[in-house]
Design a protein around this motif. Structure first.
Motif, PDB file in Angstrom:
ATOM      1  N   SER A 185       0.827  -1.195   0.000  1.00 58.07           N
ATOM      2  CA  SER A 185       0.000   0.000   0.000  1.00 58.07           C
ATOM      3  C   SER A 185       0.865   1.250   0.000  1.00 58.07           C
ATOM      4  O   SER A 185       1.931   1.282   0.589  1.00 58.07           O
ATOM      5  N   SER A 186       0.403   2.264  -0.677  1.00 58.12           N
ATOM      6  CA  SER A 186       1.118   3.531  -0.637  1.00 58.12           C
ATOM      7  C   SER A 186       0.301   4.567   0.126  1.00 58.12           C
ATOM      8  O   SER A 186       0.392   5.749  -0.128  1.00 58.12           O
ATOM      9  N   ARG A 187      -0.529   4.100   1.075  1.00 61.56           N
ATOM     10  CA  ARG A 187      -1.306   5.005   1.915  1.00 61.56           C
ATOM     11  C   ARG A 187      -0.361   5.839   2.776  1.00 61.56           C
ATOM     12  O   ARG A 187       0.632   5.341   3.276  1.00 61.56           O
ATOM     13  N   PRO A 188      -0.692   7.116   2.985  1.00 58.12           N
ATOM     14  CA  PRO A 188       0.147   7.962   3.823  1.00 58.12           C
ATOM     15  C   PRO A 188       0.291   7.427   5.243  1.00 58.12           C
ATOM     16  O   PRO A 188       1.341   7.526   5.846  1.00 58.12           O
ATOM     17  N   PRO A 248       4.822   2.170  10.226  1.00 54.12           N
ATOM     18  CA  PRO A 248       5.163   0.757  10.418  1.00 54.12           C
ATOM     19  C   PRO A 248       6.387   0.342   9.594  1.00 54.12           C
ATOM     20  O   PRO A 248       7.223  -0.434  10.070  1.00 54.12           O
ATOM     21  N   LEU A 249       6.494   0.863   8.382  1.00 60.99           N
ATOM     22  CA  LEU A 249       7.667   0.546   7.560  1.00 60.99           C
ATOM     23  C   LEU A 249       8.940   1.082   8.201  1.00 60.99           C
ATOM     24  O   LEU A 249       9.968   0.406   8.229  1.00 60.99           O
ATOM     25  N   VAL A 250       8.869   2.299   8.715  1.00 58.70           N
ATOM     26  CA  VAL A 250      10.028   2.914   9.371  1.00 58.70           C
ATOM     27  C   VAL A 250      10.406   2.117  10.624  1.00 58.70           C
ATOM     28  O   VAL A 250      11.588   1.870  10.881  1.00 58.70           O
ATOM     29  N   ALA A 301       7.948   1.049  -2.738  1.00 61.95           N
ATOM     30  CA  ALA A 301       6.629   1.140  -3.358  1.00 61.95           C
ATOM     31  C   ALA A 301       5.896   2.440  -3.019  1.00 61.95           C
ATOM     32  O   ALA A 301       4.845   2.713  -3.579  1.00 61.95           O
ATOM     33  N   ARG A 302       6.448   3.214  -2.138  1.00 59.39           N
ATOM     34  CA  ARG A 302       5.816   4.477  -1.737  1.00 59.39           C
ATOM     35  C   ARG A 302       5.901   5.505  -2.861  1.00 59.39           C
ATOM     36  O   ARG A 302       6.779   5.445  -3.717  1.00 59.39           O
ATOM     37  N   ARG A 303       5.005   6.459  -2.826  1.00 60.94           N
ATOM     38  CA  ARG A 303       5.019   7.520  -3.831  1.00 60.94           C
ATOM     39  C   ARG A 303       6.277   8.377  -3.694  1.00 60.94           C
ATOM     40  O   ARG A 303       6.814   8.856  -4.685  1.00 60.94           O
ATOM     41  N   THR A 334      10.704   8.662   2.823  1.00 59.71           N
ATOM     42  CA  THR A 334      10.486   7.571   3.764  1.00 59.71           C
ATOM     43  C   THR A 334      11.800   6.887   4.127  1.00 59.71           C
ATOM     44  O   THR A 334      12.037   6.567   5.296  1.00 59.71           O
ATOM     45  N   SER A 335      12.666   6.670   3.144  1.00 60.57           N
ATOM     46  CA  SER A 335      13.957   6.040   3.460  1.00 60.57           C
ATOM     47  C   SER A 335      14.810   6.957   4.322  1.00 60.57           C
ATOM     48  O   SER A 335      15.512   6.499   5.225  1.00 60.57           O
ATOM     49  N   SER A 336      14.731   8.262   4.093  1.00 62.39           N
ATOM     50  CA  SER A 336      15.462   9.206   4.945  1.00 62.39           C
ATOM     51  C   SER A 336      14.943   9.159   6.377  1.00 62.39           C
ATOM     52  O   SER A 336      15.726   9.177   7.331  1.00 62.39           O
TER      53      SER A 336
END
Length: 180
Positions: free
Chosen positions: A2-5, A10-12, A121-123, A128-130
């Motif tokens: 999912s690319s929901r904001p 959770p990914l972080v 997969a995020r927009r 997000t990686s930062s």
């Protein structure tokens, strides 16, 4: 994925738990050398086994995360990390430490692969990686500043990594399931 904001934290969190052992590797290797009487080269080999196990999990899983869904492999990785590093924290002999490090490293690599696939997969994967790198850096910084005041030996850093993996477990409920 999912690319929901709302799915960023959770990914972080999973990324932080998965990548933490790599960040703490210099301390882990140094403490293994001091605690178990290993030479610097031998302790470095144990650290290399951790990294190799982690990389092996990443290579084996990276292309399968979307099909499996992130929740199940993330949970499996966190459990393996908690069990492996927890076992390492309790182990007093080199063979048992190596076994625990390999299991924990495989768990770390699994968690990191799941998080990396989700982040990609995020927009806006760069943001997000930062955030993930900042979070794991801050967590490692807190541990670097705290652990020396609590005693020597290899047990505490490995136990800390295991505890972080357990603390992140609830975040996996926010990750998606298998796609089919």
């Amino acid at each position: 994925m999912s690319s929901r904001p709302g799915a960023v934290w959770p990914l972080v969190a999973v990324f932080t738990a998965g990548y933490l052992a790599s960040y703490l590797l210099p301390t882990l290797v140094g403490r293994l050398s001091a605690q178990l009487g290993l030479s610097a080269t031998e302790a470095g080999l144990v650290g290399s086994a951790l990294l190799l196990s982690s990389a092996g999990a990443g290579f084996a899983l990276a292309g399968r995360v979307e099909r499996l869904g992130p929740r199940t492999p993330a949970r499996a990785g966190l459990v393996l990390a908690a069990v492996g590093y927890g076992f390492t924290a309790l182990a007093g002999s080199v063979p048992l430490v190596v076994l625990g490090v390999v299991v924990g490293g495989f768990g770390s690599g699994t968690a990191t692969a799941v998080a990396a696939a989700g982040i990609a997969a995020r927009r806006d994967p760069h943001r997000t990686s930062s955030l993930g790198l900042l979070t794991v850096s801050a967590t490692a910084g807190v541990l670097y500043l705290t652990i020396p005041h609590l005693g020597g030996g290899h047990r505490l850093p490995f136990a800390a990594i295991a505890v972080v993996a357990l603390l992140v477990w609830p975040a996996t409920a926010r990750l998606g399931g298998a796609t089919g």
